[in-house]
Write a protein that holds these residues in place. Structure first.
Motif: not given
Length: 584
Positions: A266-274
């Protein structure tokens, strides 16, 4: 359905057999160890369970203790149990380092000691043992363990940022795994090569090995597929291919079964979407990460939400997230402070224990040193008094011999004087002869006076040396008795004493100890000669064994004779006869 059920039942049956076997062979742990080693590769969790089920492992010694330590370390490593100390594997290493066991076992002990050291962050020490293990595995052509040691060396080199060296290590192990057709190890080695290229920013080579590892992991349904997908997402994000990165991260999120690891995705996806400018999805996955049980994951999630809301001017929400992040940080600081205090207290106690042990060691060293010095002093004085006593005995013997010779000379001179006196009475002799005889008598008297004075001087010297003999008409008798007593003490006397020898001894003891024999007879007139002999010998300090040798009998007979003597002397059975006679 059958293809999945049969292996499950087979595995269950194998575990059951091993459990029963280990319990049945609880008195033969070496048999249990061999069976556990058989299932280590395929069922490491079962091996760990069985090892922990073995009773009284603290009583194992020698090879059994080393085998248990090595197997337990291997099982913990296979089950990803974190090592906190090297004390367990050190037992095996210390045993096998001194050329015990076969070469493979010694090499395995070296390898796992290096593995534990690497887990503890001691990379340089770990590298030494892993390199030694690699060489040993190469000599015995144990390819699988050789490749595993090479993998470990590659990871240390990668951590030291020696990327080219680590790449060569991983390629070497990759080649071996291909020859062995070990697909699981091949996936791991391919992933390691991909990481080595990733750190060097060589995207194409990195992508090639990751894709090959992913295909093999999917084919064999290995759990490492999730980590490969995640790392492919990182690779594509680094390459700027954000959509492809999104697919890999989402695939990793969907396939991840560990709840805590899902929050990492989830954290990796959050960084990616930013990076992609997708605020809604970024907020969605960061909020999902807030549910993590790991404090630092929650802090990162709150901080990212804070910056996210701040960037879109949603300051009220941003402040709330910032405060929540700070509250967790404050709690962690308090926990860290408590842990620090606990650690400092533990260090203090350990230091105090070390100081106490050091003080005990110093005290023991001082005690040993002082004891040694005292022993040497006592030994020196014993040797000194021994040689002094020996010289005294020698001088006493020389003086006694001289006195005896002098007395013999005196007797001879007296005999000559008597012969001259007889000649003097004969009228038939001429005057000239009479005059010569008178001169000779005067000369003999002078010699007798000189010898008498010399004997008196020797008697004084004999007394200074510890002798108690008085030189006189009966000095030869006392000297003979004293020699007889020394012969008895030294064990050189052969046969029993004659009546004459007994008389000499009794006279000598009367002389030495203030009428000792006479006083004994006054106290107990019924004492026999044998009783008096025992009294004299005990007064002189002879033991039961020496008395048995003199009387040509056994120690028990001597003990009984002493018991009868107590009764005649009127001594109670509790009193010590030796003490009584010594003080008499």
């Amino acid at each position: 359905m059958k293809t999945t059920t049969v292996p499950v039942y087979a595995a269950f049956f194998f575990i059951l057999v091993l459990s029963v076997s280990c319990h049945r062979d609880s008195e033969a742990p070496d048999v249990a160890f061999r069976r556990i080693e058989m299932c280590m590769e395929s069922l490491p969790d079962t091996a760990l369970y069985l090892l922990k089920s073995i009773p009284h492992t603290e009583k194992l010694r020698g090879k059994l203790q080393a085998d248990y330590a090595l197997l337990l370390t291997q099982a913990m490593d296979r089950n990803y149990v974190k090592f906190t100390s090297d004390s367990l594997i050190a037992l095996a290493l210390n045993y096998y380092t001194v050329e015990r066991g076969d070469s493979a076992t010694r090499a395995k002990a070296q390898y796992y000691y290096g593995r534990v050291l690497r887990e503890l962050g001691k990379d340089e020490e770990a590298l030494t043992f892993l390199s030694s293990a690699k060489e040993m595995f190469g000599n015995i052509q144990c390819c699988k363990m050789f490749a595993m040691a090479t993998d470990e060396i590659g990871m240390i080199n990668r951590k030291k940022k020696l990327y080219q060296e680590s790449l060569e290590n991983f390629r070497e192990s990759y080649t071996i795994y291909e020859e062995l057709k070990d697909s699981l190890s091949l996936v791991r080695a391919g992933q390691n090569i991909g990481r080595a290229y990733l750190f060097q920013n060589k995207w194409d080579s990195c992508y090639f090995y990751y894709i090959n590892a992913l295909a093999l992991a999917r084919e064999k349904q290995y759990s490492s597929e999730v980590s490969i997908l995640h790392e492919l997402g990182i690779l594509c994000r680094s390459m700027g291919e954000l959509k492809k990165s999104e697919r890999y991260f989402l695939a990793a999120y969907e396939k991840e079964t560990d709840e805590e690891r899902k929050y990492v995705e989830c954290m990796s996806l959050g960084y990616l979407y930013i990076q992609m400018g997708d605020v809604e999805n970024a907020r969605k996955y960061f909020k999902m990460s807030i549910n993590s049980s790991k404090e630092y994951t929650r802090i990162d999630a709150y901080n990212n939400l804070y910056f996210l809301e701040k960037d879109i001017d949603n300051f009220e929400e941003a402040i709330i997230y910032h405060e929540k992040a700070d509250s967790i940080v404050n709690v962690l600081d308090e926990v860290d402070s408590q842990e620090l205090i606990t650690e400092l207290q533990k260090q203090y106690e350990n230091e105090k224990l070390r100081n106490d042990n050091l003080q005990l060691k110093v005290d023991r060293t001082v005690f040993i040193f002082c004891g040694t010095v005292i022993f040497l002093i006592v030994a020196f004085y014993m040797c000194y008094y021994y040689y002094k006593s020996k010289n005294h005995r020698k001088k006493i013997a020389e003086i006694e011999s001289q006195i005896r010779d002098n007395e013999e000379e005196i007797k001879r001179y007296q005999q000559e004087m008597e012969e001259i006196q007889e000649l003097k009475d004969q009228v038939l002799e001429e005057n000239r002869i009479l005059e010569e005889n008178r001169m000779k008598v005067g000369e003999l008297n002078g010699k007798i006076v000189l010898l008498s004075m010399q004997n008196k001087t020797l008697s004084g010297l004999l007394k200074e040396l510890g002798g108690e003999l008085t030189v006189g008409p009966s000095s030869e008798q006392y000297i003979s008795a004293f020699r007889l007593l020394l012969a008895i003490k030294e064990g050189t006397l052969r046969g029993k004493l004659s009546n004459g020898e007994r008389y000499k001894l009794f006279s000598l003891f009367d002389l030495l100890y203030s009428n000792y024999v006479t006083r004994l007879l006054d106290k107990t007139p019924l004492l026999t000669k044998h009783d008096l002999e025992i009294c004299c010998f005990l007064k002189f300090g002879l033991t039961n064994e020496e008395l048995a040798r003199i009387f040509q009998t056994s120690s028990d007979s001597v003990t009984k004779a002493k018991g009868r003597l107590k009764g005649r002397l009127g001594i109670s059975p509790q009193e010590d006869l030796n003490v009584f006679l010594r003080d008499f």
